[in-house]
Design a protein around this motif. Structure first.
Motif, mmCIF file in Angstrom:
data_model
loop_
_atom_site.group_PDB
_atom_site.id
_atom_site.type_symbol
_atom_site.label_atom_id
_atom_site.label_comp_id
_atom_site.label_asym_id
_atom_site.label_seq_id
_atom_site.Cartn_x
_atom_site.Cartn_y
_atom_site.Cartn_z
ATOM 1 N N TYR A 184 0.861 -1.176 0.000
ATOM 2 C CA TYR A 184 0.000 0.000 0.000
ATOM 3 C C TYR A 184 0.897 1.225 0.000
ATOM 4 O O TYR A 184 2.048 1.161 0.413
ATOM 5 C CB TYR A 184 -0.890 0.037 1.251
ATOM 6 N N GLY A 200 -7.167 -12.204 1.442
ATOM 7 C CA GLY A 200 -7.837 -12.683 0.254
ATOM 8 C C GLY A 200 -9.298 -12.915 0.520
ATOM 9 O O GLY A 200 -10.098 -11.999 0.496
ATOM 10 N N TYR A 238 -4.655 -8.759 9.112
ATOM 11 C CA TYR A 238 -3.589 -7.968 8.487
ATOM 12 C C TYR A 238 -2.609 -7.486 9.546
ATOM 13 O O TYR A 238 -2.997 -7.074 10.633
ATOM 14 C CB TYR A 238 -4.182 -6.714 7.845
ATOM 15 N N GLU A 264 -14.371 -0.296 -6.271
ATOM 16 C CA GLU A 264 -14.781 -0.176 -4.877
ATOM 17 C C GLU A 264 -14.415 1.203 -4.336
ATOM 18 O O GLU A 264 -13.385 1.780 -4.705
ATOM 19 C CB GLU A 264 -14.077 -1.241 -4.018
ATOM 20 N N ASN A 265 -15.273 1.691 -3.459
ATOM 21 C CA ASN A 265 -15.052 3.013 -2.900
ATOM 22 C C ASN A 265 -15.539 3.019 -1.460
ATOM 23 O O ASN A 265 -16.538 2.380 -1.131
ATOM 24 C CB ASN A 265 -15.794 4.072 -3.724
ATOM 25 N N VAL A 266 -14.820 3.717 -0.604
ATOM 26 C CA VAL A 266 -15.220 3.904 0.785
ATOM 27 C C VAL A 266 -15.215 5.404 1.070
ATOM 28 O O VAL A 266 -14.195 6.063 0.852
ATOM 29 C CB VAL A 266 -14.272 3.171 1.750
ATOM 30 N N ASN A 306 -16.531 -8.009 3.121
ATOM 31 C CA ASN A 306 -16.834 -8.962 4.188
ATOM 32 C C ASN A 306 -16.121 -8.680 5.504
ATOM 33 O O ASN A 306 -16.292 -9.401 6.478
ATOM 34 C CB ASN A 306 -16.497 -10.383 3.707
ATOM 35 N N TYR A 307 -15.335 -7.619 5.536
ATOM 36 C CA TYR A 307 -14.550 -7.358 6.731
ATOM 37 C C TYR A 307 -14.283 -5.861 6.786
ATOM 38 O O TYR A 307 -13.937 -5.254 5.768
ATOM 39 C CB TYR A 307 -13.241 -8.155 6.652
ATOM 40 N N HIS A 328 -13.014 -4.616 3.075
ATOM 41 C CA HIS A 328 -12.190 -5.639 2.437
ATOM 42 C C HIS A 328 -12.980 -6.476 1.426
ATOM 43 O O HIS A 328 -14.035 -7.032 1.759
ATOM 44 C CB HIS A 328 -11.611 -6.572 3.499
ATOM 45 N N THR A 329 -12.462 -6.526 0.212
ATOM 46 C CA THR A 329 -12.948 -7.455 -0.816
ATOM 47 C C THR A 329 -11.721 -7.933 -1.574
ATOM 48 O O THR A 329 -11.409 -7.433 -2.647
ATOM 49 C CB THR A 329 -13.938 -6.781 -1.784
ATOM 50 N N GLY A 330 -10.984 -8.823 -0.967
ATOM 51 C CA GLY A 330 -9.732 -9.257 -1.584
ATOM 52 C C GLY A 330 -8.560 -8.356 -1.241
ATOM 53 O O GLY A 330 -7.416 -8.760 -1.312
ATOM 54 N N LYS A 331 -8.850 -7.122 -0.935
ATOM 55 C CA LYS A 331 -7.843 -6.180 -0.446
ATOM 56 C C LYS A 331 -8.578 -5.116 0.357
ATOM 57 O O LYS A 331 -9.813 -5.022 0.294
ATOM 58 C CB LYS A 331 -7.046 -5.532 -1.595
ATOM 59 N N LEU A 332 -7.835 -4.328 1.116
ATOM 60 C CA LEU A 332 -8.444 -3.263 1.914
ATOM 61 C C LEU A 332 -8.568 -1.993 1.082
ATOM 62 O O LEU A 332 -7.603 -1.560 0.457
ATOM 63 C CB LEU A 332 -7.587 -2.977 3.144
ATOM 64 N N PHE A 390 -9.446 1.902 1.774
ATOM 65 C CA PHE A 390 -9.514 2.807 2.910
ATOM 66 C C PHE A 390 -10.380 4.012 2.617
ATOM 67 O O PHE A 390 -10.470 4.484 1.468
ATOM 68 C CB PHE A 390 -8.108 3.299 3.268
ATOM 69 N N GLY A 391 -10.998 4.530 3.670
ATOM 70 C CA GLY A 391 -11.635 5.828 3.593
ATOM 71 C C GLY A 391 -10.590 6.931 3.633
ATOM 72 O O GLY A 391 -9.392 6.669 3.784
#
Lengths: 116, 109
Positions: A35, A99, A105, B2-4, B31-32, B93-97, B99-100
């Motif tokens: 990131y 994933g 994390y 994707e957007n936050v 999902n997270y 999270h959808t495969g990756k984070l 961020f807002g």
């Protein structure tokens, strides 16, 4: 508590030069990420890596960037021909159950890249 | 993609008051939902998280709520203290984070 280790903590480079940022993920983690965070902005996803290949990459992660897991412990981000706008904090992260599930994390302490 | 979205961008409260930060996400497959606290020049530190099958979670002075129908989740900090002052990020999270944009919280003594 296990940590994700990043080196160097700060890297200054001339525009146009190549840099390699290094990360040692937690040993039993299987999912690895890079990131970046430009000063004062949000954390942005660059790339995810699983089973020795890229799982997903963002629009930011263009041909200038590459990742590698050269051995069983290191995970590197290479930036070719750096630009001023590449100046940012780069965070490596690893996850045991990333994933699909997402949780667990662990972020490294970051490498501050300054391109001059 | 994707957007936050995160609001507010800055929040100033008196010590002892409550603080609420709100986020919405676009991808219904998320999902997270972790929340991170970041101090200047440091890594994001996980303070609380919630999974998509849970509506609410509390850890001492910190709580998170999730409304999957509205694709909305919130962070609640009660009895704020000056050391709570930092930048707070939500993520989905959808495969990756993803961020807002972050909320700078200032707690005035």
């Amino acid at each position: 508590e296990p940590e994700v280790t990043q080196t160097p903590s700060h890297q200054v480079t001339q525009m146009g030069q190549e840099v390699i940022l290094r990360c040692v993920p937690i040993s039993n983690h299987l999912y690895f990420y890079w990131y970046r965070q430009i000063l004062g902005q949000k954390v942005e996803f660059l790339v995810s890596f699983y089973n020795n290949e890229i799982s997903e990459k963002s629009e930011i992660f263009d041909d200038q960037f590459s990742v590698e897991r050269p051995d069983g412990s290191n995970f590197t981000l290479k930036i070719r021909s750096t630009k001023l706008e590449d100046s940012a904090m780069y965070f490596c992260a690893s996850s045991e159950k990333g994933g699909r599930l997402g949780y667990g994390y662990t972020f490294g302490s970051g490498t501050r890249l300054t391109v001059v | 993609g994707e957007n936050v979205e995160q609001h507010p961008s800055t929040l100033s409260v008196q010590e002892g008051d409550s603080a609420v930060i709100k986020c919405t996400y676009s991808d219904s497959a998320s999902n997270y939902f972790p929340w991170y606290k970041q101090e200047l020049g440091k890594r994001p530190q996980l303070i609380i998280d919630i999974r998509s099958n849970v509506g609410e979670k509390k850890d001492q002075r910190i709580a998170v709520t999730l409304n999957k129908t509205a694709k909305h989740f919130s962070l609640h900090i009660t009895e704020t203290q000056p050391e709570d002052s930092a930048v707070y990020f939500c993520a989905a999270h959808t495969g990756k984070l993803i961020f807002g944009q972050g909320t700078t919280l200032q707690v005035k003594p």
